[in-house]
Design an enzyme around this catalytic site. Structure first.
Site, mmCIF file in Angstrom:
data_model
loop_
_atom_site.group_PDB
_atom_site.id
_atom_site.type_symbol
_atom_site.label_atom_id
_atom_site.label_comp_id
_atom_site.label_asym_id
_atom_site.label_seq_id
_atom_site.Cartn_x
_atom_site.Cartn_y
_atom_site.Cartn_z
ATOM 1 N N PHE A 25 -2.503 16.738 4.466
ATOM 2 C CA PHE A 25 -3.159 15.860 3.228
ATOM 3 C C PHE A 25 -1.957 16.272 2.252
ATOM 4 O O PHE A 25 -1.426 16.963 1.800
ATOM 5 C CB PHE A 25 -4.224 16.772 2.787
ATOM 6 C CG PHE A 25 -5.038 16.112 1.845
ATOM 7 C CD1 PHE A 25 -6.042 15.179 2.255
ATOM 8 C CD2 PHE A 25 -4.595 15.813 0.588
ATOM 9 C CE1 PHE A 25 -6.749 14.178 1.431
ATOM 10 C CE2 PHE A 25 -5.469 14.983 -0.441
ATOM 11 C CZ PHE A 25 -6.489 14.090 0.082
ATOM 12 N N GLU A 49 0.886 -0.936 0.127
ATOM 13 C CA GLU A 49 0.004 0.085 0.007
ATOM 14 C C GLU A 49 0.923 1.258 -0.132
ATOM 15 O O GLU A 49 2.051 1.039 0.656
ATOM 16 C CB GLU A 49 -0.866 0.095 1.277
ATOM 17 C CG GLU A 49 -2.337 -0.419 0.864
ATOM 18 C CD GLU A 49 -3.068 0.707 0.527
ATOM 19 O OE1 GLU A 49 -2.608 1.549 -0.400
ATOM 20 O OE2 GLU A 49 -4.421 0.692 0.561
ATOM 21 N N ASP A 50 0.291 2.318 -0.605
ATOM 22 C CA ASP A 50 1.058 3.757 -0.301
ATOM 23 C C ASP A 50 0.954 4.222 1.185
ATOM 24 O O ASP A 50 2.181 4.812 1.484
ATOM 25 C CB ASP A 50 0.382 4.557 -1.530
ATOM 26 C CG ASP A 50 -1.197 4.783 -1.316
ATOM 27 O OD1 ASP A 50 -1.630 4.090 -0.535
ATOM 28 O OD2 ASP A 50 -1.518 5.713 -2.081
ATOM 29 N N ARG A 102 -0.883 12.088 -8.428
ATOM 30 C CA ARG A 102 -0.203 10.770 -8.106
ATOM 31 C C ARG A 102 0.964 10.536 -8.867
ATOM 32 O O ARG A 102 1.996 9.802 -8.367
ATOM 33 C CB ARG A 102 -1.335 9.523 -9.020
ATOM 34 C CG ARG A 102 -2.433 9.285 -7.963
ATOM 35 C CD ARG A 102 -3.052 8.115 -8.731
ATOM 36 N NE ARG A 102 -4.663 8.053 -8.626
ATOM 37 C CZ ARG A 102 -5.038 7.563 -7.486
ATOM 38 N NH1 ARG A 102 -4.401 7.296 -6.333
ATOM 39 N NH2 ARG A 102 -6.576 7.641 -7.130
ATOM 40 N N ASP A 124 -3.618 5.187 6.767
ATOM 41 C CA ASP A 124 -4.164 6.135 7.267
ATOM 42 C C ASP A 124 -5.046 6.030 8.569
ATOM 43 O O ASP A 124 -4.622 5.688 9.668
ATOM 44 C CB ASP A 124 -4.869 7.195 6.533
ATOM 45 C CG ASP A 124 -5.413 8.587 6.579
ATOM 46 O OD1 ASP A 124 -5.625 8.854 7.936
ATOM 47 O OD2 ASP A 124 -5.200 9.357 5.809
HETATM 48 C C1 PRP Z 1 -6.269 5.583 -0.097
HETATM 49 C C2 PRP Z 1 -4.797 5.302 -0.021
HETATM 50 C C3 PRP Z 1 -4.922 4.006 0.896
HETATM 51 C C4 PRP Z 1 -5.929 4.157 1.839
HETATM 52 C C5 PRP Z 1 -5.602 4.622 3.074
HETATM 53 O O1 PRP Z 1 -6.952 5.074 -1.345
HETATM 54 O O2 PRP Z 1 -4.228 4.911 -1.346
HETATM 55 O O3 PRP Z 1 -5.358 2.983 0.266
HETATM 56 O O4 PRP Z 1 -6.859 5.345 1.146
HETATM 57 O O5 PRP Z 1 -6.741 5.005 3.893
HETATM 58 P P1 PRP Z 1 -7.127 4.330 5.275
HETATM 59 O O6 PRP Z 1 -6.115 4.174 6.000
HETATM 60 O O7 PRP Z 1 -7.886 5.466 5.863
HETATM 61 O O8 PRP Z 1 -8.216 3.525 4.906
HETATM 62 P P2 PRP Z 1 -8.169 5.616 -1.676
HETATM 63 O O9 PRP Z 1 -9.351 5.206 -1.132
HETATM 64 O O10 PRP Z 1 -8.048 7.181 -1.834
HETATM 65 O O11 PRP Z 1 -8.218 4.859 -3.174
HETATM 66 P P3 PRP Z 1 -6.900 5.193 -4.273
HETATM 67 O O12 PRP Z 1 -5.691 4.386 -3.871
HETATM 68 O O13 PRP Z 1 -7.526 4.733 -5.814
HETATM 69 O O14 PRP Z 1 -6.696 6.717 -4.358
HETATM 70 MG MG MG Z 2 -7.098 8.040 -2.987
HETATM 71 MN MN MN Z 3 -5.539 3.316 -2.238
#
Ligand code: PRP
Ligand code: MG
Ligand code: MN
Length: 178
Positions: A150, A97-98, A163, A101
């Site tokens: 953010f 994962e990136d 991104r 949060d």
């Molecule tokens: C973002 C990020 C993680 C997740 C983390 O994805 O890439 O996957 O939120 O947040 P959390 O710990 O609060 O769940 P997003 O839902 O924005 O989708 P994306 O990766 O397609 O941007």
């Molecule tokens: Mg996202």
């Molecule tokens: Mn994500």
């Protein structure tokens, strides 16, 4: 880019982090059947960097999930847009994962993948924002800790954009507050 307040993590710092994690992963899973699951969309850049530093044979697959949609706040509902097509029964799984949060996305993914008979399910995340955690998730390969700002870039978006910025950057507040 005009929307960026400042760079939080440079390319060099990210690169160093990727190399350290890849080396640990290569050692820990030596001789084991490992399936790496990249979480789209955000995880794609980190995974591309990480995978190329891993020195053992691995299977790679992707899931596409979304909890934020076009908002800057997590909806709390994790939507599976695309599932993996690899059979993980009897294999070790590493989710890439990136960012962690609130932890809701990873918590959901771990629980889901565990129902499919893997030998283990671990997590590798490039960034960690512990101040926002809502559920406890064990992140086995934890990347760089960041403050409650953010951030965009290195795979992370705001409304689908930014991104492709190679560094992790803090977005200007007026971009997401207006
Ligand atoms: C973002 C990020 C993680 C997740 C983390 O994805 O890439 O996957 O939120 O947040 P959390 O710990 O609060 O769940 P997003 O839902 O924005 O989708 P994306 O990766 O397609 O941007
Ligand atoms: Mg996202
Ligand atoms: Mn994500």
């Amino acid at each position: 880019m005009g929307a960026i307040e400042r760079v939080l993590i440079t390319k060099e710092e990210l690169n160093k982090q990727v190399k350290e994690m890849a080396s640990r992963i290569s050692k820990d899973y030596e001789g084991k059947e490992l399936v790496i699951i990249g979480v789209l969309k955000g995880g794609f850049i980190f995974l591309a960097d990480l995978a190329r530093e891993i020195t053992i044979p691995v299977d790679l697959d992707f899931m596409s999930v979304s909890s934020y949609g076009n908002s800057s706040k997590s909806s709390g509902v994790v939507k599976i847009i695309k599932d993996v097509d690899t059979n993980i029964d009897g294999k070790h799984v590493l989710i890439v994962e990136d960012i962690v949060d609130t932890g809701l996305t990873l918590n959901h993914l771990v629980e889901l993948l565990k129902t499919r008979g893997p030998l283990s399910v671990k997590i590798c995340a490039a960034l960690d924002k512990p101040s926002r955690r809502k559920v406890d998730v064990q992140v086995d390969y934890k990347g760089i800790e960041i403050p409650d700002e953010f951030v965009v870039g290195y795979g992370l978006d705001y409304c689908g954009k930014y991104r492709n910025i190679p560094e992790v950057c803090i977005l200007k507040k007026d971009v997401y507050l207006k």
